[in-house]
Design a protein around this motif. Structure first.
Motif, PDB file in Angstrom:
ATOM      1  N   ILE A  71      -1.075  21.463   3.958  1.00  0.00           N
ATOM      2  CA  ILE A  71      -2.642  21.537   3.744  1.00  0.00           C
ATOM      3  C   ILE A  71      -2.947  20.942   3.152  1.00  0.00           C
ATOM      4  O   ILE A  71      -2.419  20.439   2.284  1.00  0.00           O
ATOM      5  CB  ILE A  71      -2.639  23.314   3.508  1.00  0.00           C
ATOM      6  CG1 ILE A  71      -1.808  23.297   2.351  1.00  0.00           C
ATOM      7  CG2 ILE A  71      -2.060  24.718   5.003  1.00  0.00           C
ATOM      8  CD1 ILE A  71      -2.919  25.147   1.522  1.00  0.00           C
ATOM      9  N   SER A  72      -4.255  21.092   3.437  1.00  0.00           N
ATOM     10  CA  SER A  72      -4.809  20.089   2.851  1.00  0.00           C
ATOM     11  C   SER A  72      -5.590  20.214   1.048  1.00  0.00           C
ATOM     12  O   SER A  72      -4.887  21.198   0.515  1.00  0.00           O
ATOM     13  CB  SER A  72      -6.664  19.324   2.985  1.00  0.00           C
ATOM     14  OG  SER A  72      -7.008  21.097   2.456  1.00  0.00           O
ATOM     15  N   MET A  76      -5.854  24.212   0.008  1.00  0.00           N
ATOM     16  CA  MET A  76      -5.167  25.073  -1.444  1.00  0.00           C
ATOM     17  C   MET A  76      -5.826  25.817  -1.907  1.00  0.00           C
ATOM     18  O   MET A  76      -5.873  26.967  -2.637  1.00  0.00           O
ATOM     19  CB  MET A  76      -4.085  23.821  -1.630  1.00  0.00           C
ATOM     20  CG  MET A  76      -3.004  24.256  -2.813  1.00  0.00           C
ATOM     21  SD  MET A  76      -1.874  23.741  -3.377  1.00  0.00           S
ATOM     22  CE  MET A  76      -1.082  23.271  -1.969  1.00  0.00           C
ATOM     23  N   HIS A  77      -6.997  24.981  -2.673  1.00  0.00           N
ATOM     24  CA  HIS A  77      -7.870  25.773  -3.535  1.00  0.00           C
ATOM     25  C   HIS A  77      -8.247  26.811  -3.090  1.00  0.00           C
ATOM     26  O   HIS A  77      -8.357  27.570  -3.526  1.00  0.00           O
ATOM     27  CB  HIS A  77      -8.693  24.671  -3.897  1.00  0.00           C
ATOM     28  CG  HIS A  77     -10.170  25.209  -5.026  1.00  0.00           C
ATOM     29  ND1 HIS A  77     -10.973  25.800  -5.212  1.00  0.00           N
ATOM     30  CD2 HIS A  77      -9.294  25.278  -6.440  1.00  0.00           C
ATOM     31  CE1 HIS A  77     -11.425  26.121  -5.765  1.00  0.00           C
ATOM     32  NE2 HIS A  77     -10.885  25.779  -6.869  1.00  0.00           N
ATOM     33  N   ASP A  78      -8.716  26.454  -1.829  1.00  0.00           N
ATOM     34  CA  ASP A  78      -9.630  28.014  -1.034  1.00  0.00           C
ATOM     35  C   ASP A  78      -8.866  28.748  -0.665  1.00  0.00           C
ATOM     36  O   ASP A  78      -8.651  29.896  -0.931  1.00  0.00           O
ATOM     37  CB  ASP A  78      -9.789  27.352   0.198  1.00  0.00           C
ATOM     38  CG  ASP A  78     -11.178  26.540   0.174  1.00  0.00           C
ATOM     39  OD1 ASP A  78     -11.766  26.923  -1.089  1.00  0.00           O
ATOM     40  OD2 ASP A  78     -11.695  25.757   1.085  1.00  0.00           O
ATOM     41  N   GLY A  89      -0.129  39.917  -5.316  1.00  0.00           N
ATOM     42  CA  GLY A  89       0.582  38.528  -6.385  1.00  0.00           C
ATOM     43  C   GLY A  89       0.863  37.628  -6.096  1.00  0.00           C
ATOM     44  O   GLY A  89       2.232  37.707  -6.727  1.00  0.00           O
ATOM     45  N   LEU A  90       0.547  36.093  -5.265  1.00  0.00           N
ATOM     46  CA  LEU A  90       1.095  35.685  -5.130  1.00  0.00           C
ATOM     47  C   LEU A  90       0.611  34.307  -5.828  1.00  0.00           C
ATOM     48  O   LEU A  90      -0.518  34.138  -6.122  1.00  0.00           O
ATOM     49  CB  LEU A  90       0.570  35.067  -3.532  1.00  0.00           C
ATOM     50  CG  LEU A  90       1.093  36.067  -2.476  1.00  0.00           C
ATOM     51  CD1 LEU A  90       1.139  36.098  -0.922  1.00  0.00           C
ATOM     52  CD2 LEU A  90       2.661  36.388  -2.264  1.00  0.00           C
ATOM     53  N   VAL A  91       1.646  32.960  -6.287  1.00  0.00           N
ATOM     54  CA  VAL A  91       1.191  32.187  -7.045  1.00  0.00           C
ATOM     55  C   VAL A  91       1.441  31.208  -6.308  1.00  0.00           C
ATOM     56  O   VAL A  91       3.031  30.980  -5.548  1.00  0.00           O
ATOM     57  CB  VAL A  91       1.731  31.708  -7.659  1.00  0.00           C
ATOM     58  CG1 VAL A  91       1.679  30.463  -8.719  1.00  0.00           C
ATOM     59  CG2 VAL A  91       1.642  33.461  -9.161  1.00  0.00           C
ATOM     60  N   ILE A  92       0.724  30.153  -5.958  1.00  0.00           N
ATOM     61  CA  ILE A  92       0.805  28.899  -5.418  1.00  0.00           C
ATOM     62  C   ILE A  92       0.961  28.299  -6.244  1.00  0.00           C
ATOM     63  O   ILE A  92       0.122  27.895  -7.356  1.00  0.00           O
ATOM     64  CB  ILE A  92      -0.571  28.737  -4.116  1.00  0.00           C
ATOM     65  CG1 ILE A  92      -1.276  29.207  -3.422  1.00  0.00           C
ATOM     66  CG2 ILE A  92       0.156  26.827  -3.690  1.00  0.00           C
ATOM     67  CD1 ILE A  92      -2.343  29.189  -2.448  1.00  0.00           C
TER      68      ILE A  92
END
Length: 95
Positions: A71-72, A76-78, A89-92
């Motif tokens: 992904i761009s 990713m920020h969005d 509770g996910l963390v990217i």
């Protein structure tokens, strides 16, 4: 959503005394120009995007999931600001 994929194997149909069967051979041997074109596109996409990686709590342990999706940086920020990330509770992970 768009996906770019290319099979790694080329199906070769064979037959012997036991009957018909097939095997897979390296696609680069059968479609070298097509694979070279795919390779070039894939490399261009990799320069513009990031591999999506995230962590999620598992019943047994913390495991990093690595789906094969690119992904761009903006996407990713969005996604990191989205409701689903906070709800579960996910963390990217990203740079």
């Amino acid at each position: 959503m768009y996906f770019v994929s290319f099979p790694k194997g080329f199906q070769v149909n064979l037959e012997d005394e036991e009957g018909k069967y097939y095997i897979y051979e390296d696609i680069r041997d059968h479609k070298p120009l097509t694979y070279a074109f795919f390779d070039e596109i894939r490399d261009s996409i990799k320069k513009m995007t990031k591999l999506l990686r995230f962590s999620a709590y598992d019943a047994d342990a913390m495991k990093e999931q690595k789906p094969s999706v690119r992904i761009s940086h903006d996407a990713m920020h969005d996604l990191s600001q989205s409701w689903i990330i906070s709800k579960y509770g996910l963390v990217i992970h990203g740079k």
